[in-house]
Design a protein around this motif. Structure first.
Motif, PDB file in Angstrom:
ATOM      1  N   ASP A  80       0.967  -1.070  -0.160  1.00 40.88           N
ATOM      2  CA  ASP A  80       0.110   0.187  -0.225  1.00 40.88           C
ATOM      3  C   ASP A  80       0.806   1.172   0.075  1.00 40.88           C
ATOM      4  O   ASP A  80       2.075   1.248  -0.154  1.00 40.88           O
ATOM      5  N   ASN A  81       0.334   2.514   0.125  1.00 39.74           N
ATOM      6  CA  ASN A  81       1.103   3.517   0.134  1.00 39.74           C
ATOM      7  C   ASN A  81       2.060   3.831   1.160  1.00 39.74           C
ATOM      8  O   ASN A  81       3.207   4.046   1.049  1.00 39.74           O
ATOM      9  N   ARG A  82       1.911   3.295   2.297  1.00 38.80           N
ATOM     10  CA  ARG A  82       2.568   3.208   3.433  1.00 38.80           C
ATOM     11  C   ARG A  82       3.861   2.453   3.233  1.00 38.80           C
ATOM     12  O   ARG A  82       5.046   2.884   3.538  1.00 38.80           O
ATOM     13  N   LYS A  83       3.796   1.275   2.748  1.00 38.40           N
ATOM     14  CA  LYS A  83       4.823   0.310   2.394  1.00 38.40           C
ATOM     15  C   LYS A  83       5.831   1.168   1.164  1.00 38.40           C
ATOM     16  O   LYS A  83       6.875   0.854   1.175  1.00 38.40           O
ATOM     17  N   VAL A  84       5.101   1.459   0.134  1.00 35.33           N
ATOM     18  CA  VAL A  84       5.759   2.117  -1.007  1.00 35.33           C
ATOM     19  C   VAL A  84       6.587   3.235  -0.320  1.00 35.33           C
ATOM     20  O   VAL A  84       7.662   3.628  -0.721  1.00 35.33           O
ATOM     21  N   PHE A  85       6.105   4.037   0.589  1.00 35.31           N
ATOM     22  CA  PHE A  85       6.695   5.254   1.499  1.00 35.31           C
ATOM     23  C   PHE A  85       8.017   4.676   2.073  1.00 35.31           C
ATOM     24  O   PHE A  85       8.975   5.374   1.958  1.00 35.31           O
ATOM     25  N   ARG A  86       7.727   3.908   2.793  1.00 38.56           N
ATOM     26  CA  ARG A  86       9.068   3.246   3.500  1.00 38.56           C
ATOM     27  C   ARG A  86      10.173   2.455   2.525  1.00 38.56           C
ATOM     28  O   ARG A  86      11.224   2.815   2.845  1.00 38.56           O
ATOM     29  N   PHE A  87       9.715   1.950   1.548  1.00 39.03           N
ATOM     30  CA  PHE A  87      10.669   1.907   0.508  1.00 39.03           C
ATOM     31  C   PHE A  87      11.425   2.786   0.128  1.00 39.03           C
ATOM     32  O   PHE A  87      12.424   2.610  -0.180  1.00 39.03           O
ATOM     33  N   GLY A  88      10.706   3.686  -0.397  1.00 42.32           N
ATOM     34  CA  GLY A  88      11.597   4.955  -0.924  1.00 42.32           C
ATOM     35  C   GLY A  88      12.309   5.644   0.151  1.00 42.32           C
ATOM     36  O   GLY A  88      13.331   6.069  -0.169  1.00 42.32           O
ATOM     37  N   MET A  89      11.949   5.590   1.542  1.00 41.70           N
ATOM     38  CA  MET A  89      12.882   6.084   2.742  1.00 41.70           C
ATOM     39  C   MET A  89      13.986   5.333   2.660  1.00 41.70           C
ATOM     40  O   MET A  89      15.163   5.718   2.816  1.00 41.70           O
ATOM     41  N   VAL A  90      13.859   3.892   2.639  1.00 40.53           N
ATOM     42  CA  VAL A  90      14.941   2.923   2.759  1.00 40.53           C
ATOM     43  C   VAL A  90      16.237   3.286   1.296  1.00 40.53           C
ATOM     44  O   VAL A  90      17.253   3.057   1.629  1.00 40.53           O
ATOM     45  N   VAL A  91      15.306   3.313   0.586  1.00 43.83           N
ATOM     46  CA  VAL A  91      16.350   3.569  -0.815  1.00 43.83           C
ATOM     47  C   VAL A  91      17.073   4.817  -0.723  1.00 43.83           C
ATOM     48  O   VAL A  91      18.265   4.932  -0.875  1.00 43.83           O
ATOM     49  N   ALA A  92      16.622   5.846  -0.062  1.00 43.49           N
ATOM     50  CA  ALA A  92      16.953   7.058   0.010  1.00 43.49           C
ATOM     51  C   ALA A  92      18.068   7.180   1.150  1.00 43.49           C
ATOM     52  O   ALA A  92      19.290   7.611   1.033  1.00 43.49           O
ATOM     53  N   ILE A 167       6.118  12.371  -1.517  1.00 43.21           N
ATOM     54  CA  ILE A 167       5.206  12.954  -2.585  1.00 43.21           C
ATOM     55  C   ILE A 167       4.789  11.829  -3.544  1.00 43.21           C
ATOM     56  O   ILE A 167       3.556  11.797  -3.996  1.00 43.21           O
ATOM     57  N   PHE A 168       5.714  10.998  -3.837  1.00 43.08           N
ATOM     58  CA  PHE A 168       5.511   9.943  -4.840  1.00 43.08           C
ATOM     59  C   PHE A 168       4.628   8.863  -4.382  1.00 43.08           C
ATOM     60  O   PHE A 168       3.641   8.161  -5.020  1.00 43.08           O
ATOM     61  N   SER A 169       4.765   8.724  -3.157  1.00 41.17           N
ATOM     62  CA  SER A 169       3.977   7.336  -2.531  1.00 41.17           C
ATOM     63  C   SER A 169       2.659   7.752  -2.292  1.00 41.17           C
ATOM     64  O   SER A 169       1.576   6.790  -2.222  1.00 41.17           O
ATOM     65  N   ARG A 170       2.162   8.928  -2.465  1.00 43.91           N
ATOM     66  CA  ARG A 170       0.635   9.460  -2.413  1.00 43.91           C
ATOM     67  C   ARG A 170      -0.273   8.749  -3.337  1.00 43.91           C
ATOM     68  O   ARG A 170      -1.507   8.399  -3.391  1.00 43.91           O
ATOM     69  N   LYS A 171       0.459   8.652  -4.605  1.00 38.47           N
ATOM     70  CA  LYS A 171      -0.429   8.187  -5.974  1.00 38.47           C
ATOM     71  C   LYS A 171       0.260   6.706  -6.405  1.00 38.47           C
ATOM     72  O   LYS A 171      -0.195   6.326  -7.389  1.00 38.47           O
ATOM     73  N   ILE A 172       0.930   5.868  -5.466  1.00 37.82           N
ATOM     74  CA  ILE A 172       1.473   4.744  -5.924  1.00 37.82           C
ATOM     75  C   ILE A 172       1.294   3.692  -4.637  1.00 37.82           C
ATOM     76  O   ILE A 172       1.724   4.094  -3.489  1.00 37.82           O
ATOM     77  N   PRO A 173       0.360   2.830  -4.869  1.00 38.80           N
ATOM     78  CA  PRO A 173      -0.231   2.372  -6.031  1.00 38.80           C
ATOM     79  C   PRO A 173      -1.242   3.324  -6.684  1.00 38.80           C
ATOM     80  O   PRO A 173      -2.010   3.972  -5.595  1.00 38.80           O
ATOM     81  N   SER A 174      -1.714   3.553  -7.789  1.00 34.63           N
ATOM     82  CA  SER A 174      -2.519   4.489  -8.295  1.00 34.63           C
ATOM     83  C   SER A 174      -3.959   4.259  -7.905  1.00 34.63           C
ATOM     84  O   SER A 174      -4.670   5.300  -7.519  1.00 34.63           O
ATOM     85  N   ASP A 175      -4.164   3.037  -7.313  1.00 37.99           N
ATOM     86  CA  ASP A 175      -5.744   2.667  -7.038  1.00 37.99           C
ATOM     87  C   ASP A 175      -5.830   2.985  -5.588  1.00 37.99           C
ATOM     88  O   ASP A 175      -6.924   2.524  -4.963  1.00 37.99           O
ATOM     89  N   ALA A 176      -4.815   3.454  -4.827  1.00 42.07           N
ATOM     90  CA  ALA A 176      -4.918   3.587  -3.392  1.00 42.07           C
ATOM     91  C   ALA A 176      -5.790   4.482  -2.973  1.00 42.07           C
ATOM     92  O   ALA A 176      -6.539   4.497  -1.774  1.00 42.07           O
ATOM     93  N   SER A 177      -6.262   5.681  -3.679  1.00 41.95           N
ATOM     94  CA  SER A 177      -6.924   6.665  -3.295  1.00 41.95           C
ATOM     95  C   SER A 177      -8.389   6.330  -3.645  1.00 41.95           C
ATOM     96  O   SER A 177      -9.383   7.208  -3.501  1.00 41.95           O
ATOM     97  N   ASP A 178      -8.801   5.047  -4.046  1.00 38.03           N
ATOM     98  CA  ASP A 178     -10.082   4.747  -4.553  1.00 38.03           C
ATOM     99  C   ASP A 178     -10.738   4.137  -3.527  1.00 38.03           C
ATOM    100  O   ASP A 178     -10.653   3.047  -3.081  1.00 38.03           O
TER     101      ASP A 178
END
Length: 184
Positions: A80-92, A167-178
């Motif tokens: 979900d968005n939270r896991k994608v955000f965490r992934f981005g933080m670890v990449v950073a 910023i990016f994790s808000r729309k990834i995955p794209s259907d997260a806001s549905d």
């Protein structure tokens, strides 16, 4: 049905290596161009090329971060968005650690005179404006500069990557806001 466990740390290692390498390559190219800089028209061209190189590195890092986050989301449908955000933080974090480590290596072993030369320039410029205690404090700070630079680079790069991830994790995955995604 049991969900597949996502190991964000393992998934983020290669993207962090790629992003850190882009920044290191930029740093090396900047150093090489700095040693080539002359005076007159050549200095202007080198300055323009340096700016274009910096802008290209910034664009490439932003694009790569989004690309890796989208790829992570695509490979892990349960993310979900939270896991994608965490992934981005670890990449950073991995990227920042690699870049900061290379910067430290450069200051300590590749060009150990770098800090001394930088401080000599600063002392020449500010010697007339500063009192003796300020100049002495600056001289005493010289030995701490590699550690200060390492940690400031690490924090800055990680915060920049975390902001991008947010910023990016808000729309990834794209259907997260549905809100009707799971209702059938």
């Amino acid at each position: 049905m049991e969900e597949k466990q996502i190991n964000i740390w393992n998934e983020a290692a290669v993207p962090g290596l790629v992003l850190g390498s882009v920044s290191i390559i930029y740093m090396v190219l900047s150093m090489l161009m700095g040693s080539l800089a002359g005076t007159g028209g050549m200095a202007f061209l080198i300055g323009l090329l340096s700016f274009l190189l910096w802008a290209g590195k910034l664009f490439l890092c932003i694009w790569l971060m989004k690309f890796f986050m989208l790829r992570f989301s695509g490979r892990n449908p349960s993310a979900d968005n939270r896991k994608v955000f965490r992934f981005g933080m670890v990449v950073a974090l991995f990227s920042a650690l690699l870049y900061s480590g290379f910067d430290l290596l450069y200051m300590l072993y590749i060009n150990p005179d770098y800090i001394g030369q930088s401080f000599d320039l600063i002392m020449q410029q500010y010697a007339s404006m500063a009192d003796s205690s300020t100049l002495e404090a600056m001289e005493n700070m010289k030995s701490d500069m590699p550690a200060i630079t390492f940690f400031s680079q690490l924090v800055w790069c990680w915060l920049f990557g975390t902001a991008l991830s947010s910023i990016f994790s808000r729309k990834i995955p794209s259907d997260a806001s549905d809100p009707f995604k799971n209702q059938q």
